[in-house]
Design a protein around this motif. Structure first.
Motif, PDB file in Angstrom:
ATOM      1  N   VAL A 627       3.337  47.903 107.948  1.00 20.57           N
ATOM      2  CA  VAL A 627       4.355  46.873 108.171  1.00 20.57           C
ATOM      3  C   VAL A 627       4.807  46.290 106.828  1.00 20.57           C
ATOM      4  O   VAL A 627       6.001  46.053 106.594  1.00 20.57           O
ATOM      5  N   GLY A 628       3.837  46.093 105.937  1.00 26.79           N
ATOM      6  CA  GLY A 628       4.182  45.554 104.625  1.00 26.79           C
ATOM      7  C   GLY A 628       5.076  46.488 103.835  1.00 26.79           C
ATOM      8  O   GLY A 628       6.053  46.060 103.215  1.00 26.79           O
ATOM      9  N   SER A 631       8.502  46.551 105.377  1.00 29.38           N
ATOM     10  CA  SER A 631       9.209  45.297 105.102  1.00 29.38           C
ATOM     11  C   SER A 631       9.789  45.292 103.696  1.00 29.38           C
ATOM     12  O   SER A 631      10.925  44.852 103.474  1.00 29.38           O
ATOM     13  N   ARG A 632       8.981  45.792 102.740  1.00 31.74           N
ATOM     14  CA  ARG A 632       9.481  45.823 101.360  1.00 31.74           C
ATOM     15  C   ARG A 632      10.656  46.785 101.220  1.00 31.74           C
ATOM     16  O   ARG A 632      11.613  46.516 100.487  1.00 31.74           O
ATOM     17  N   VAL A 634      12.820  47.702 103.603  1.00 39.40           N
ATOM     18  CA  VAL A 634      13.991  47.103 104.248  1.00 39.40           C
ATOM     19  C   VAL A 634      14.515  45.939 103.406  1.00 39.40           C
ATOM     20  O   VAL A 634      15.726  45.715 103.302  1.00 39.40           O
ATOM     21  N   GLY A 635      13.595  45.207 102.792  1.00 35.64           N
ATOM     22  CA  GLY A 635      14.003  44.074 101.970  1.00 35.64           C
ATOM     23  C   GLY A 635      14.866  44.492 100.800  1.00 35.64           C
ATOM     24  O   GLY A 635      15.775  43.769 100.388  1.00 35.64           O
ATOM     25  N   GLN A 638      18.527  44.674 101.554  1.00 39.11           N
ATOM     26  CA  GLN A 638      19.246  43.409 101.776  1.00 39.11           C
ATOM     27  C   GLN A 638      19.643  42.813 100.416  1.00 39.11           C
ATOM     28  O   GLN A 638      19.055  41.848  99.950  1.00 39.11           O
TER      29      GLN A 638
END
Length: 663
Positions: A627-628, A631-632, A634-635, A638
């Protein structure tokens, strides 16, 4: 109605004191619990004396319906017969006196209501055990005393050694209880009932039958009796499962007197005697009981020779005396085993409480090397412990049949072992005489180190700190500025009453316990032939224990009273043997190497390799890591720029069109 009150008054008192705790207050908690125990004691003695006179008959008093599950049905009922009556007076008499003694000994403890609640809870569980009419009820009491023992040994739970001792006692007893449970399961499988009277009635008919166990066909009754005896070994601290008993001295001294001298540790002896018709069907089981009992008697006696802690000396003495009881049962002298259980309860509780009085006088110093000359400072305690010592060493005169308690009961065990005429019996006889010699030596060693000689407490940093002086500050004062004092009155009354038991219990009750089959009224397997043969043994056999006692006394006097340094020189001369005995035959080290360290290795393997490196790594920790990472990633997409989002939309549109064209 009296038997219900005897059993349940301690429970009611324990509930009131336990739930009320500090809000109830120290004095009300002590009054309620002690009063309940003295009431139970007052009701128990008439029952015992009634069986003694023949005015009371055995009965079963129902309490309530308990279990009805298929073929397994039994009620909660209280059995009252001769064997129960003996245990009732032992348990309630000692427990009531321990409660009274604790008024003085625990006077400064802030948790007195909790302590007295635990004492009463233990007494209730022990009474449930000895009044059991079926094996499940006996097991209920069996586990109840185990729980109460754990609570009492670890009562000072902030003390690491006390907590460790409580855990050790609990774990070692679980090993024995596994055997006891298997024995109960097997007994139900064979007999189809857990009712003790029904089992004992049917037991002779099962002699010679076989049962499948661990892939073999074995004698049914031998398997059942040995499994049940494993439970007795744990509860009664027999060789192999004995390691918890000395460490249990970490609990308050009244606990030692109640649980580890007079009541709980005798539960195994009681169980073997209660089920004696079962054991009579298996010569192998009786031989095992005899050999284990004799081995325990000599093992504990040798270790007791070299202990310096006054309570540990008496603890190993308890272990040794339990060995005597078991080998008496093993040779078929169940009544003699119960006789020694009866007398031992009084003089061993006396010795423990006397030791507590000494410890109280010495400001909780327990090392006998820092005692000396105390008979002038605490004379009543001295005479009480003298009575206990004369009783445990078996002082008496054969020709007039008069002596202290141990003279009548322990000597009878040694005579029975010789009279039975078997190889196991002769082995037990020889060991019993040798253990009697060692018992005399370490008992008089305790007396000489404690009550004779010059005061040595100036050397004790513990005592000097208690009077705010160092040995140097004490200067020329031989006592180091500390002067022992007699214990308060509530501690002295039990010593006086128990002294009477140590002096007279053997002489008063020897005829009933040994000679009168009618007294037992079928509550045990009474061997009239063996009792007759005991009277026919040679004179040297009858005198053997007394000669051993005198030899041990003379040796102790020579070593500890006829010049300083003899004990140290003796220990130096026999250094390997002394070290072996001092380290308790290295049982603790052996068990640590065989069981404790491998258990920790296996535990760490499952913890590190299994739990952390496999389950956590690929389970919750692995999922969290994924998940981490996601998340990174996908981050990073953005960015906040319109052309970045337009590019992503364009790539998505191209991917969608490509997927549609391929499809």
């Amino acid at each position: 109605m009296s038997i219900q009150l005897i059993v349940f008054l301690p429970l009611i008192a324990a509930i009131i004191a336990g739930l009320g705790n500090r809000s109830l207050g120290n004095v009300p908690a002590k009054v309620i619990t002690t009063g309940a125990l003295f009431a139970s004691c007052a009701l128990s003695w008439p029952i015992f004396l009634g069986f003694l006179s023949g005015d009371v008959q055995a009965e079963v008093v129902p309490v309530l319906k308990w279990v009805a599950s298929g073929d397994l049905t039994f009620d909660w009922a209280l059995r009252v017969d001769t064997l129960t009556a003996i245990m009732l007076v032992v348990v309630t008499s000692v427990s009531s006196l321990v409660h009274l003694y604790s008024w003085g000994y625990m006077d400064e403890d802030p948790d007195q209501p909790r302590f007295f609640a635990y004492l009463s809870l233990f007494t209730f569980a022990m009474l449930m055990l000895v009044t059991a009419d079926n094996l499940v009820q006996m097991f209920f009491g069996w586990e109840g005393v185990g729980l109460a023992s754990y609570l009492l040994i670890g009562f000072w739970f902030k003390k690491p050694s006390a907590s460790a001792a409580a855990i050790k006692a609990f774990v070692v007893n679980r090993v024995g209880d596994l055997g006891f449970m298997l024995g109960i399961f097997g007994t139900f499988l064979v007999f189809g009932t857990v009712s003790i009277p029904e089992i004992l009635e049917a037991a002779p008919g099962m002699a010679g039958s076989t049962i499948g166990f661990l892939g073999y066909r074995l004698d049914t009754m031998t398997v059942l009796c040995l499994l049940l005896f494993v439970g007795a070994m744990g509860k009664s601290a027999q060789l192999g499962l004995h390691t918890w008993l000395p460490d249990a001295m970490e609990g308050p001294t009244p606990v030692s007197a109640l649980i580890h001298a007079a009541t709980m540790v005798t539960a195994g002896v009681f169980m073997v005697c209660r089920l004696s018709p079962m054991f009579e069907t298996s010569d192998v089981a009786l031989t095992v009981v005899t050999v284990i009992g004799a081995a325990t008697a000599i093992f504990a006696a040798t270790v007791g020779l070299v202990q310096n802690d006054i309570k540990r000396v008496i603890a190993y003495s308890t272990c040794s005396q339990l060995g005597y009881m078991f080998f008496a049962a093993g040779v078929g002298a169940y009544n003699v085993a119960m006789f020694h259980l009866f007398t031992h309860a009084f003089f061993k509780a006396l010795l423990f409480l006397g030791a507590g009085s000494v410890i109280h006088a010495m400001h909780h110093e327990q090392d006998m090397r820092y005692y000396g000359g105390l008979r002038k400072h605490i004379p009543l305690t001295f005479w009480a412990m003298m009575a206990g010592t004369l009783a445990i060493t078996g002082v008496g005169i054969y020709w007039i049949h008069a002596g202290f308690a141990g003279f009548h009961s322990k000597d009878a065990i040694i005579e029975a072992a010789f009279a039975v005429g078997t190889d196991a019996g002769m082995f037990a006889f020889a060991i019993g005489v040798l253990a009697a010699l060692l018992t005399s030596f370490y008992s008089w060693r305790l007396m000489f180190l404690t009550f004779w000689g010059k005061p040595r407490w100036i050397q004790s940093e513990h005592i000097q700190h208690s009077v705010h002086k160092t040995p140097q500050e004490a200067g020329a004062d031989q006592t180091g500025g500390y002067h022992p004092h007699e214990s308060p009155f509530p501690m002295l009354i039990p010593l006086i009453l128990l002294s009477a038991g140590a002096v007279f219990a053997g002489y008063v009750f020897t005829h009933a316990f040994i000679e009168e089959a009618a007294f037992w009224n079928g509550s045990i397997a009474y061997n009239a032939g063996l009792m007759h043969n005991m009277h026919e043994v040679p004179l040297w056999v009858k005198l053997a224990a007394s000669i051993a006692m005198l030899t041990g006394l003379a040796a102790a006097y020579f070593v500890y009273m006829m010049g300083e340094g003899r004990a140290q020189a003796l220990a130096k001369t026999f250094r390997p043997l002394y070290t072996f005995f001092f380290n308790k035959w290295y049982f603790d080290e052996l068990y640590d190497w065989l069981f404790v360290k491998p258990a920790f290795v296996v535990g760490r393997l499952f913890w590190k390799a299994g739990d952390q490196n496999v389950i956590d790594r690929f389970g919750p920790n692995g999922a969290a890591a994924l998940v981490g990472v996601g998340s990174r990633m996908v981050g990073k997409m953005q960015s906040g720029y319109i052309y970045s989002y337009a590019l992503v939309m364009l790539l998505g549109l191209v991917a969608a069109i490509s997927w549609a064209m391929v499809k």
